[in-house]
Scaffold this motif. Sequence first.
Motif: not given
Length: 585
Positions: A247-270
């Motif tokens: 059921t995965i949408d490759q485009s949504l998966q890719f964009e969400t991974e990109k957004i979360l990766t940036k969020t983790v980096k900005e907030w120095n999260a685990k």
Amino acid sequence: MSISALPARDRTTRNWTTLKGLATVWRRPPKMTVIGNPDRRIRWILLSFSIFFCAIVVRAVFLQAVNADELSALADAQHVQQIELPARRGTIYDRFGNELAVGQETKTIYATPYLIDDPLAVSQTLAPILQMDSNDLLATLSDKDAGFVYVARKVEPEVAAAVENENIPGLGIMTEEKRVYPQGSLAAQVLGYAGTDNQGLAGMELEMNDDLSGTGGRERVITDAGGKHIEMLSLEEGTRGADVWLTIDQSLQFETEKILTKTVKEWNAKSAMAIIMDPNTGEIYAMVNVPTADANEFNHLSDEARRNRAVTDTYEPGSVFKAFTATAGLEDGAIQPGQILHLPVTLELGERTIHDSYDRGPVDWDLETILENSSNIGAVTVAMRDGAENLEAWIHKLGFGSTTGIDFPGEAEGIVLPLDQWSGSTIGNVPIGQGISVTAIQMVAGYATIANGGIAVTPRLVCRVGDQTLQSQPGERLISERTTSLLRKYLTTVVEGKGAPLAQVEGYTVAGKTGTAQKPLPDGSGYSNENYIGSFIGFAPVSDPKVVILVMVDEPHPRGTGAAVAAPAFQKIAQFTLQKMSIAP
């Protein structure tokens, strides 16, 4: 005639006697004595030859009549070889047919050890080509009792060609399929991986292994003395495994991974997690774990890096759980729409003092305002009016403490304290999302029930297997339409008011709730004042919800709240999703 006058040959071959010096007279040679009977000796020789000949005849008859099958099989084994052909595995696609996991043709080097005269020399020749330890190769090639051994599996064709150029008797090359993940890190923890034998070992590769796995084939070939194929006698082709569409949408998966990766980096999260799901069908469009990992290196990763934490890991949710406390209170009549509750500054329960996360004086708020302000005292007051027994029943009814049934291996049940183990202060913890452990997929399923009007949904990751399209099964009603309608209104106020303004999506009405949960200390002595989980769960558009989205960020620093950390990530994900799916406001 004198003796000296005779020819030399006569002197050496005849016996002569001189009588009185007057004449030479012939004397018969003395008779030779024969020892034994010559006829008997000849008979013994003939008898020996007869016995030897009979033994040969008897042995030949024995071999032909008694041991014929065994010898025939031995002869065949030396010249006919049966090779087991590995099964070909089905492909995993996303919902639109983009390849996520495929089989790639590679070469496998194998050996017939008893045909290798000098294992040491061969191992030293192969080691640099295969980039393997020569001692390991020597051990493999020295097993003379083995008729077939793998030397190197699933190597690149050019490596196999280099081995073939060495023209080493006893070595063979066959084609074998290697599992490859062309999108690299995309949905790696969801896909999992298949091992050397093409059997699923984690993730969807494991969950759908029976469907993806085909049946192997067999090939019988004639080989020469060096083990090289001369002729193929028979071929039994195996059956390729079924293809699987997620059921995965490759485009949504890719964009969400990109957004979360940036969020983790900005907030120095685990770490961070996100899920995008259709609240009506349970189909999951994206399931993200950050940090991501390369699926092609999955077997080299740590267990923590491999886990699809959205399904397998639990956490204390914090204030996002207050929506379920409100559900119980409304359904049981413990509070009515618009009913005002007086909320003191603090609330004493057992040995615990409950207070809100912000300074305020005594207030009189209704449930909508309690949720907008995420009041701990307000949520606990509603729960106390409903009663511990009713609240605990609703927690289980809404799916907490049990698996959701998602088609993914290793789903955790979460931890819900049995009612008989509740203390005097438990009623002050659980209603605000403390003292209870949940999974991200449970939270998404719970909010989906609110979004779709009260019907339970089973999250799912597979939409098609082979030619069979899978349909969502209708769930049972858990919450009344009246209550879900009220909750959607209240959660909209949270986003449009001061609760989570950073979650707003231009052009759409969004409903949702933030959560900022203190993490329990490792020794169980209490909660950390430094490490938090910031989360937001919401759905849109409120009038006809098409997606429910969870964002959870683990240990953002400096202290990041759900409203500050997770809500902005939700907004970016939701905006991209709604536009990509062409969902009307």
